[in-house]
Design a protein around this motif. Structure first.
Motif, PDB file in Angstrom:
ATOM      1  N   HIS A  20      49.371  34.609  39.754  1.00  0.00           N
ATOM      2  CA  HIS A  20      50.447  35.479  40.233  1.00  0.00           C
ATOM      3  C   HIS A  20      50.427  36.725  39.363  1.00  0.00           C
ATOM      4  N   ARG A  21      50.686  37.855  39.976  1.00  0.00           N
ATOM      5  CA  ARG A  21      50.701  39.114  39.213  1.00  0.00           C
ATOM      6  C   ARG A  21      51.959  39.905  39.571  1.00  0.00           C
ATOM      7  N   ALA A  22      52.650  40.383  38.549  1.00  0.00           N
ATOM      8  CA  ALA A  22      53.837  41.213  38.799  1.00  0.00           C
ATOM      9  C   ALA A  22      53.996  42.222  37.669  1.00  0.00           C
ATOM     10  N   PHE A  49      28.310  54.244  45.856  1.00  0.00           N
ATOM     11  CA  PHE A  49      28.832  54.018  47.212  1.00  0.00           C
ATOM     12  C   PHE A  49      29.918  52.949  47.164  1.00  0.00           C
ATOM     13  N   GLU A  50      31.094  53.282  47.644  1.00  0.00           N
ATOM     14  CA  GLU A  50      32.240  52.364  47.586  1.00  0.00           C
ATOM     15  C   GLU A  50      32.772  52.142  49.005  1.00  0.00           C
ATOM     16  N   GLN A  51      33.028  50.872  49.320  1.00  0.00           N
ATOM     17  CA  GLN A  51      33.488  50.571  50.679  1.00  0.00           C
ATOM     18  C   GLN A  51      34.919  51.046  50.955  1.00  0.00           C
ATOM     19  N   GLY A  62      28.136  42.407  36.703  1.00  0.00           N
ATOM     20  CA  GLY A  62      29.559  42.085  36.846  1.00  0.00           C
ATOM     21  C   GLY A  62      29.821  40.888  37.746  1.00  0.00           C
ATOM     22  N   ASP A  63      30.937  40.953  38.471  1.00  0.00           N
ATOM     23  CA  ASP A  63      31.335  39.830  39.317  1.00  0.00           C
ATOM     24  C   ASP A  63      30.301  39.514  40.393  1.00  0.00           C
ATOM     25  N   ALA A  64      29.437  40.446  40.716  1.00  0.00           N
ATOM     26  CA  ALA A  64      28.385  40.151  41.695  1.00  0.00           C
ATOM     27  C   ALA A  64      27.485  39.039  41.179  1.00  0.00           C
ATOM     28  N   HIS A 120      47.405  49.668  32.399  1.00  0.00           N
ATOM     29  CA  HIS A 120      47.497  49.452  33.843  1.00  0.00           C
ATOM     30  C   HIS A 120      46.089  49.575  34.415  1.00  0.00           C
ATOM     31  N   ARG A 121      45.727  48.598  35.207  1.00  0.00           N
ATOM     32  CA  ARG A 121      44.371  48.594  35.746  1.00  0.00           C
ATOM     33  C   ARG A 121      44.076  49.840  36.578  1.00  0.00           C
ATOM     34  N   GLY A 122      45.069  50.283  37.341  1.00  0.00           N
ATOM     35  CA  GLY A 122      44.887  51.462  38.185  1.00  0.00           C
ATOM     36  C   GLY A 122      44.674  52.719  37.345  1.00  0.00           C
ATOM     37  N   LEU A 150      35.185  48.462  38.341  1.00  0.00           N
ATOM     38  CA  LEU A 150      35.102  48.818  36.917  1.00  0.00           C
ATOM     39  C   LEU A 150      33.657  48.786  36.420  1.00  0.00           C
ATOM     40  N   GLY A 151      32.881  47.817  36.879  1.00  0.00           N
ATOM     41  CA  GLY A 151      31.475  47.744  36.458  1.00  0.00           C
ATOM     42  C   GLY A 151      30.647  48.860  37.078  1.00  0.00           C
ATOM     43  N   GLY A 152      30.826  49.101  38.359  1.00  0.00           N
ATOM     44  CA  GLY A 152      30.052  50.140  39.068  1.00  0.00           C
ATOM     45  C   GLY A 152      30.375  51.529  38.537  1.00  0.00           C
ATOM     46  N   ILE A 172      45.355  45.043  32.564  1.00  0.00           N
ATOM     47  CA  ILE A 172      44.070  44.575  32.078  1.00  0.00           C
ATOM     48  C   ILE A 172      44.016  44.755  30.553  1.00  0.00           C
ATOM     49  N   HIS A 173      43.375  43.809  29.887  1.00  0.00           N
ATOM     50  CA  HIS A 173      43.117  43.933  28.446  1.00  0.00           C
ATOM     51  C   HIS A 173      41.787  44.651  28.285  1.00  0.00           C
ATOM     52  N   LEU A 174      41.735  45.557  27.314  1.00  0.00           N
ATOM     53  CA  LEU A 174      40.449  46.154  26.942  1.00  0.00           C
ATOM     54  C   LEU A 174      40.221  45.888  25.472  1.00  0.00           C
ATOM     55  N   ARG A 218      30.538  51.108  53.311  1.00  0.00           N
ATOM     56  CA  ARG A 218      30.348  49.663  53.115  1.00  0.00           C
ATOM     57  C   ARG A 218      28.895  49.315  53.398  1.00  0.00           C
ATOM     58  N   LEU A 219      28.225  48.847  52.355  1.00  0.00           N
ATOM     59  CA  LEU A 219      26.822  48.452  52.523  1.00  0.00           C
ATOM     60  C   LEU A 219      26.758  47.212  53.416  1.00  0.00           C
ATOM     61  N   VAL A 220      25.907  47.270  54.436  1.00  0.00           N
ATOM     62  CA  VAL A 220      25.744  46.069  55.269  1.00  0.00           C
ATOM     63  C   VAL A 220      24.355  45.458  55.109  1.00  0.00           C
ATOM     64  N   MET A 241      40.039  34.597  29.928  1.00  0.00           N
ATOM     65  CA  MET A 241      39.707  35.202  28.627  1.00  0.00           C
ATOM     66  C   MET A 241      40.004  36.688  28.651  1.00  0.00           C
ATOM     67  N   ALA A 242      40.423  37.186  29.832  1.00  0.00           N
ATOM     68  CA  ALA A 242      40.625  38.634  30.023  1.00  0.00           C
ATOM     69  C   ALA A 242      39.349  39.404  29.688  1.00  0.00           C
ATOM     70  N   GLN A 243      38.211  38.842  30.118  1.00  0.00           N
ATOM     71  CA  GLN A 243      36.926  39.451  29.768  1.00  0.00           C
ATOM     72  C   GLN A 243      36.007  39.648  30.975  1.00  0.00           C
ATOM     73  N   GLY A 244      36.519  39.471  32.190  1.00  0.00           N
ATOM     74  CA  GLY A 244      35.651  39.598  33.375  1.00  0.00           C
ATOM     75  C   GLY A 244      35.164  41.030  33.555  1.00  0.00           C
ATOM     76  N   ALA A 245      36.108  41.966  33.526  1.00  0.00           N
ATOM     77  CA  ALA A 245      35.724  43.369  33.668  1.00  0.00           C
ATOM     78  C   ALA A 245      34.935  43.812  32.441  1.00  0.00           C
ATOM     79  N   ALA A 246      35.323  43.255  31.290  1.00  0.00           N
ATOM     80  CA  ALA A 246      34.609  43.582  30.054  1.00  0.00           C
ATOM     81  C   ALA A 246      33.125  43.229  30.196  1.00  0.00           C
ATOM     82  N   MET A 247      32.854  42.057  30.782  1.00  0.00           N
ATOM     83  CA  MET A 247      31.448  41.664  30.952  1.00  0.00           C
ATOM     84  C   MET A 247      30.740  42.594  31.933  1.00  0.00           C
TER      85      MET A 247
HETATM   86  P1  FAD Z   1      35.001  44.618  41.237  1.00  0.00           P
HETATM   87  O1  FAD Z   1      36.009  45.174  40.306  1.00  0.00           O
HETATM   88  O2  FAD Z   1      35.424  43.563  42.195  1.00  0.00           O
HETATM   89  O3  FAD Z   1      34.417  45.852  42.054  1.00  0.00           O
HETATM   90  C1  FAD Z   1      33.557  45.685  43.142  1.00  0.00           C
HETATM   91  C2  FAD Z   1      33.651  46.952  43.995  1.00  0.00           C
HETATM   92  O4  FAD Z   1      32.650  46.908  44.991  1.00  0.00           O
HETATM   93  C3  FAD Z   1      35.000  47.067  44.704  1.00  0.00           C
HETATM   94  O5  FAD Z   1      35.526  48.360  44.499  1.00  0.00           O
HETATM   95  C4  FAD Z   1      34.645  46.805  46.163  1.00  0.00           C
HETATM   96  O6  FAD Z   1      35.489  47.474  47.074  1.00  0.00           O
HETATM   97  C5  FAD Z   1      33.208  47.304  46.233  1.00  0.00           C
HETATM   98  N1  FAD Z   1      32.389  46.669  47.283  1.00  0.00           N
HETATM   99  C6  FAD Z   1      32.345  45.359  47.599  1.00  0.00           C
HETATM  100  N2  FAD Z   1      31.471  45.145  48.602  1.00  0.00           N
HETATM  101  C7  FAD Z   1      30.946  46.362  48.926  1.00  0.00           C
HETATM  102  C8  FAD Z   1      29.997  46.792  49.895  1.00  0.00           C
HETATM  103  N3  FAD Z   1      29.405  45.911  50.730  1.00  0.00           N
HETATM  104  N4  FAD Z   1      29.683  48.101  49.959  1.00  0.00           N
HETATM  105  C9  FAD Z   1      30.281  49.005  49.114  1.00  0.00           C
HETATM  106  N5  FAD Z   1      31.205  48.644  48.177  1.00  0.00           N
HETATM  107  C10 FAD Z   1      31.525  47.335  48.081  1.00  0.00           C
HETATM  108  N6  FAD Z   1      38.978  41.324  33.364  1.00  0.00           N
HETATM  109  C11 FAD Z   1      39.165  41.837  32.105  1.00  0.00           C
HETATM  110  O7  FAD Z   1      38.177  42.298  31.477  1.00  0.00           O
HETATM  111  N7  FAD Z   1      40.395  41.862  31.536  1.00  0.00           N
HETATM  112  C12 FAD Z   1      41.508  41.371  32.192  1.00  0.00           C
HETATM  113  O8  FAD Z   1      42.622  41.420  31.652  1.00  0.00           O
HETATM  114  C13 FAD Z   1      41.345  40.809  33.510  1.00  0.00           C
HETATM  115  N8  FAD Z   1      42.392  40.284  34.219  1.00  0.00           N
HETATM  116  C14 FAD Z   1      42.181  39.758  35.464  1.00  0.00           C
HETATM  117  C15 FAD Z   1      43.246  39.160  36.186  1.00  0.00           C
HETATM  118  C16 FAD Z   1      43.036  38.608  37.457  1.00  0.00           C
HETATM  119  C17 FAD Z   1      44.182  37.938  38.175  1.00  0.00           C
HETATM  120  C18 FAD Z   1      41.750  38.663  38.041  1.00  0.00           C
HETATM  121  C19 FAD Z   1      41.510  38.082  39.425  1.00  0.00           C
HETATM  122  C20 FAD Z   1      40.691  39.234  37.348  1.00  0.00           C
HETATM  123  C21 FAD Z   1      40.886  39.765  36.045  1.00  0.00           C
HETATM  124  N9  FAD Z   1      39.835  40.313  35.318  1.00  0.00           N
HETATM  125  C22 FAD Z   1      40.028  40.813  34.069  1.00  0.00           C
HETATM  126  C23 FAD Z   1      38.477  40.255  35.870  1.00  0.00           C
HETATM  127  C24 FAD Z   1      38.078  41.556  36.490  1.00  0.00           C
HETATM  128  O9  FAD Z   1      39.040  41.992  37.419  1.00  0.00           O
HETATM  129  C25 FAD Z   1      36.729  41.437  37.200  1.00  0.00           C
HETATM  130  O10 FAD Z   1      35.849  40.651  36.475  1.00  0.00           O
HETATM  131  C26 FAD Z   1      36.160  42.850  37.356  1.00  0.00           C
HETATM  132  O11 FAD Z   1      36.969  43.606  38.222  1.00  0.00           O
HETATM  133  C27 FAD Z   1      34.733  42.817  37.860  1.00  0.00           C
HETATM  134  O12 FAD Z   1      34.280  44.139  38.017  1.00  0.00           O
HETATM  135  P2  FAD Z   1      33.138  44.466  39.068  1.00  0.00           P
HETATM  136  O13 FAD Z   1      32.955  45.938  39.004  1.00  0.00           O
HETATM  137  O14 FAD Z   1      31.981  43.566  38.850  1.00  0.00           O
HETATM  138  O15 FAD Z   1      33.759  44.042  40.480  1.00  0.00           O
END
Ligand code: FAD
Length: 382
Positions: free
Chosen positions: A183-185, A33-35, A293-295, A107-109, A14-16, A46-48, A129-131, A303-309
């Motif tokens: 758990h997710r369902a 580039f996506e792995q 992002g998560d990196a 839906h996240r997808g 979502l961040g990329g 996901i909440h937005l 996949r970046l190595v 907080m449902a804010q990870g992707a938001a950040m």
């Molecule tokens: P990611 O979404 O993890 O994307 C990283 C991408 O990089 C992936 O596609 C991966 O395949 C790719 N990648 C990894 N390594 C490599 C490599 N070496 N080379 C190439 N590609 C690579 N956030 C919200 O805002 N609202 C919510 O409601 C929410 N609910 C959540 C519920 C759960 C259970 C969890 C676990 C998380 C939730 N989050 C939510 C948080 C959110 O999912 C993450 O914070 C968000 O996905 C981070 O985005 P990102 O782009 O930084 O990382």
């Protein structure tokens, strides 16, 4: 001729995807580039919040998201056992008026598909996949697992919690397992029709050490979704998720309200995910490499804010490159960190503590934020 630097985004999560779309719109020759070989519609919601919807507006997908998402009027927090209301946080029309955009759940997808569609398909590369990265010259050289390599002026590590770019900047260090799983369902609303119960559009059921967050992921309210936080001392599965079961859910939520029991009874497939986090990183960028992002700030999702950040990071990074001039990328990256570190770290902390909206509080510091309008803070001199 385009004199903007070439930029590579590692990861089309979502961040990329947000970074790629905003950079391409701003005229940067940007490849993503996506792995993964492709994306699938994984069972999750996901909440937005309005803070993210403002970025979606800029990307050009706000209307489609508004059309596909569920629009809860409130976030309710309720006692898991008694059902007593602990908070009623107004969203709906209130959010549109006070925070400047809608609060939706989707839906996240479906969200991800829209975001990926906003990218130039000729510049989105799957199965890459970046190595390794080499940042010692006037271009960064990226090496991929398939033996190919690419060059770019700047590289954005949007590669998630196990980021290869983070490892390059700070050395190998696994993320911390928080001691909680989720758990997710997804549940078909048809099944819920058999119950004489009120399935609210956005509600979090809480008890001392666990919770279940529940909401619709489609505007037609055909798919209902739950995501939990449940303590589990260890995670030794070596995968990002495993299958769980209705029986495990019954055990974890014994004594919970009839609505929660009904959701568990209707569960067909449930998965279980370890919740990972890191302490705030001292370094977000070095030379031509920068994280988002998560990196750089993975957090518990409470907080449902990870992707938001991650999405706000992407927007701020592009704003700073435009503000400073991408040829002065070091200053741009400094400005980016100065304007994101405090907010992302605060959200990480509140997510860790799992206190968000449990009781009535003013969420405007999160939802009212507009990454494009926020006055920029200048970096502190080193
Ligand atoms: P990611 O979404 O993890 O994307 C990283 C991408 O990089 C992936 O596609 C991966 O395949 C790719 N990648 C990894 N390594 C490599 C490599 N070496 N080379 C190439 N590609 C690579 N956030 C919200 O805002 N609202 C919510 O409601 C929410 N609910 C959540 C519920 C759960 C259970 C969890 C676990 C998380 C939730 N989050 C939510 C948080 C959110 O999912 C993450 O914070 C968000 O996905 C981070 O985005 P990102 O782009 O930084 O990382």
């Amino acid at each position: 001729m385009n004199d903007k630097p070439t930029i590579a985004v590692i990861g089309a999560g979502l961040g990329g995807a947000a970074a790629g779309a905003l950079l391409q719109q701003a005229g940067y020759p940007t490849k993503v580039f996506e792995q993964a070989p492709a994306f699938s519609r994984l069972g999750a919601g996901i909440h937005l919040g309005p803070n993210v919807m403002k970025v979606m507006r800029r990307i050009g997908i706000e209307d489609r998201l508004n059309a596909m998402g569920s629009h809860p009027d409130f976030w309710f927090s309720r006692d898991g056992m008694t059902g007593e209301y602990q908070s009623r946080i107004p969203l709906g029309e209130f959010a549109r008026r006070e925070y400047g955009a809608a609060y939706i759940t989707v839906h996240r997808g479906d969200l991800h598909a829209l975001m990926v569609d906003a990218l130039d398909p000729a510049r989105l590369h799957f199965d890459k996949r970046l190595v390794d990265v080499d940042d010692n010259g006037d271009k960064v050289v990226m090496r991929f697992a398939d033996g190919t390599s690419e060059k770019a002026d700047l590289v954005i590590g949007a590669d998630g919690v196990n980021s290869r770019i983070r490892e390059k900047l700070l050395g190998p260090e696994a993320p911390i397992y928080s001691g909680w799983v989720a758990h997710r369902a997804i549940i078909s609303a048809d099944k819920l029709a058999a119950y004489d119960l009120d399935f609210e559009a956005c509600v979090k059921w809480w008890s001392e050490d666990r919770h279940m967050m529940v909401y619709f992921v489609t505007g037609d309210e055909k798919e209902y979704y739950y995501v939990t936080g449940v303590p589990e001392p260890e995670w030794n599965h070596g995968t990002s998720f495993i299958d769980s079961s209705r029986e495990e859910m019954r055990e974890a939520f014994k004594g919970y309200h009839p609505v929660v029991q009904a959701l568990i009874d209707c569960t067909e497939k449930v998965t279980k995910w370890p919740l990972l986090e890191r302490s705030p990183l001292p370094l977000w960028h070095d030379n031509r490499l920068v994280l988002l992002g998560d990196a750089c700030h993975p957090m518990k999702p409470h907080m449902a804010q990870g992707a938001a950040m991650a999405i706000e990071d992407a927007a701020m990074l592009v704003r700073c490159l435009e503000e400073v001039g991408a040829d002065r990328y070091r200053q741009a990256f400094e400005l980016y960190k100065a304007n994101r570190f405090e907010r992302a770290s605060r959200v990480q902390k509140v997510s860790h503590d799992n206190t968000w909206l449990r009781h009535d509080e003013d969420p405007s510091w999160v939802f009212g934020y507009d990454v494009f309008e926020e006055p920029l803070k200048q970096p502190q001199p080193a």
